[in-house]
Design a protein around this motif. Structure first.
Motif: not given
Lengths: 195, 220
Positions: B59-60, B62-63, B65-67, B69-70, B128
């Motif tokens: 998984a990248t 960004a993916q 991080r998106a997960a 955040l979800r 981060k």
């Protein structure tokens, strides 16, 4: 510990068995996460700080709204609707982490303008639905109730229109356009009763 | 001899009552363990973990991080809903309307949620430095924002519904129009028939009148 059956296909998260973004068979939807990923990519690997807004999107939306307003003033309602619709689509696509208050304000104004354009074209149902959206986003704003009332008059639902207009007057008792519309609705109702 | 029998019945009675008590006690314990968890399964968390385990292709960033955040959004939603429920539930337990098992389940979920939030903060810091300090704030903004996004779907659904309603209305109007036309035609038909009958009757009468004088003449 439970896991989800998934895989990554074409840079998208999809379900493991059928490679679908929304899979009714697996009862999964990966749209939310893929949308968020797309938005996160545009920040160049930065973590979104709270309250951050990318200025580009706001500018685009403002420009399209202005276009729509110009068309509307020149009575080109069809073009105005197209411009507003574009702006609304962009506004709905705003990244989730940006302030929701801002998004609400923006959408309310756009929907309200589009509703006005629909009213001018006598497309009552579309006007009605947009006006309801405005009210949902920004209830204390009398404009939304005014548009709803107008659309309802157009649809011939006079009693409901009077209700909506009265509610709008409660938020802004001095709105002359609402008072005018209310009078129009009341005479309409009387005429209906006379029949 | 009688005292021995007495002793045996005495002890036997005790054992029997103990058994009965134990039976019900065990059932009650089982019932407590059966209490439903406060929240359904945490799907965003499962999704994040599954994404972490992905290989070929991984998984990248960004993916992930998106997960994450979800996952944080789900945690925020749960915190908000627990905060709302806590006071009400405490009152209900105090009144005795709700059993202790539910209260136990609630406090367990609360603890779990605390750990979940700590885990999210830690995970965020691995992406981060110091993201952990802001991720929950971002997530709560996202939860609020998502509510206004729902409007998009609602608007579409509403439009379809209204259009459907309108079509139905028109159908009904058309139906009543056709019906009333039919009624009108039927009425006209009836009237015509009636008029015809009247006409015939009149003609009959006229004939009779015409024939009577003649007969009178004959009698003269």
């Amino acid at each position: 510990m439970s896991t989800v059956d998934l895989q990554i296909y074409n840079d998208k998260v999809v379900c493991g068995k059928h490679k679908k973004e929304v899979c009714s068979e697996c009862n999964q939807s990966f749209i939310e996460i893929n949308d968020l990923t797309r938005h996160l990519k545009s920040t160049n690997g930065q973590v979104p700080p709270p309250g951050a807004v990318l200025p580009l999107r706001s500018q685009q939306i403002a420009k399209m709204r202005e276009d729509g307003n110009t068309h509307f003033r020149a009575q080109r309602h069809q073009e105005a609707i197209a411009a507003y619709t574009n702006a609304i689509n962009i506004a709905f696509d705003r990244p989730l982490w940006e302030p929701s208050q801002l998004a609400r304000e923006e959408l309310a104004v756009l929907l309200c303008n589009r509703s006005a354009a629909y009213i001018a074209r006598k497309e009552w149902v579309d006007a009605y639905v947009d006006a309801q959206g405005v009210i949902e986003l920004k209830r204390p704003w009398s404009k939304g109730h005014f548009r709803l009332g107008k659309a309802l008059i157009g649809m011939g639902r006079i009693a409901e229109a009077i209700e909506a207009l009265n509610l709008g007057l409660m938020f802004d008792p001095e709105a002359t356009e609402i008072q005018k519309a209310l009078k129009e609705a009341e005479t309409g109702l009387e005429a209906e009763e006379d029949e | 001899m009688g005292s021995v029998w007495l002793a045996i019945t005495y002890i036997g009675g005790w054992i029997l009552s103990m058994r009965i008590f134990g039976y019900f006690w065990k059932n009650r314990k089982l019932a407590i363990n059966d209490a439903e968890p406060w929240f359904p399964e945490n799907k965003p968390r499962a999704l994040y973990i599954s994404l972490l385990q992905q290989t070929e292709p991984e998984a990248t960033d960004a993916q992930l991080r998106a997960a994450l955040l979800r996952r944080a959004m789900e945690a925020v939603t749960r915190v908000l809903s627990m905060r709302e429920d806590k006071q009400v539930l405490a009152n209900l337990v105090k009144q005795g309307t709700v059993g202790d098992d539910i209260w136990t389940e609630f406090t367990v979920s609360e603890k779990e949620l605390e750990y979940e939030i700590m885990a999210i903060v830690e995970e965020a810091n691995t992406f981060k430095e110091r993201w952990g300090q802001t991720i929950l704030q971002t997530a709560s903004e996202m939860v609020m924002h998502e509510k206004s996004k729902l409007l998009e779907k609602e608007t579409k659904a509403k439009k379809e519904e209204e259009a459907h309603q309108k079509a139905l209305d028109e159908q009904r109007k058309e139906h009543t129009r056709v019906q009333s036309e039919k009624n009108k035609e039927a009425r006209i038909e009836r009237e015509r028939a009636k008029a015809l009958q009247e006409l015939l009757a009149e003609e009959d009468a006229a004939k009779k009148k015409a024939s009577r004088p003649r007969s009178k003449k004959k009698s003269h």
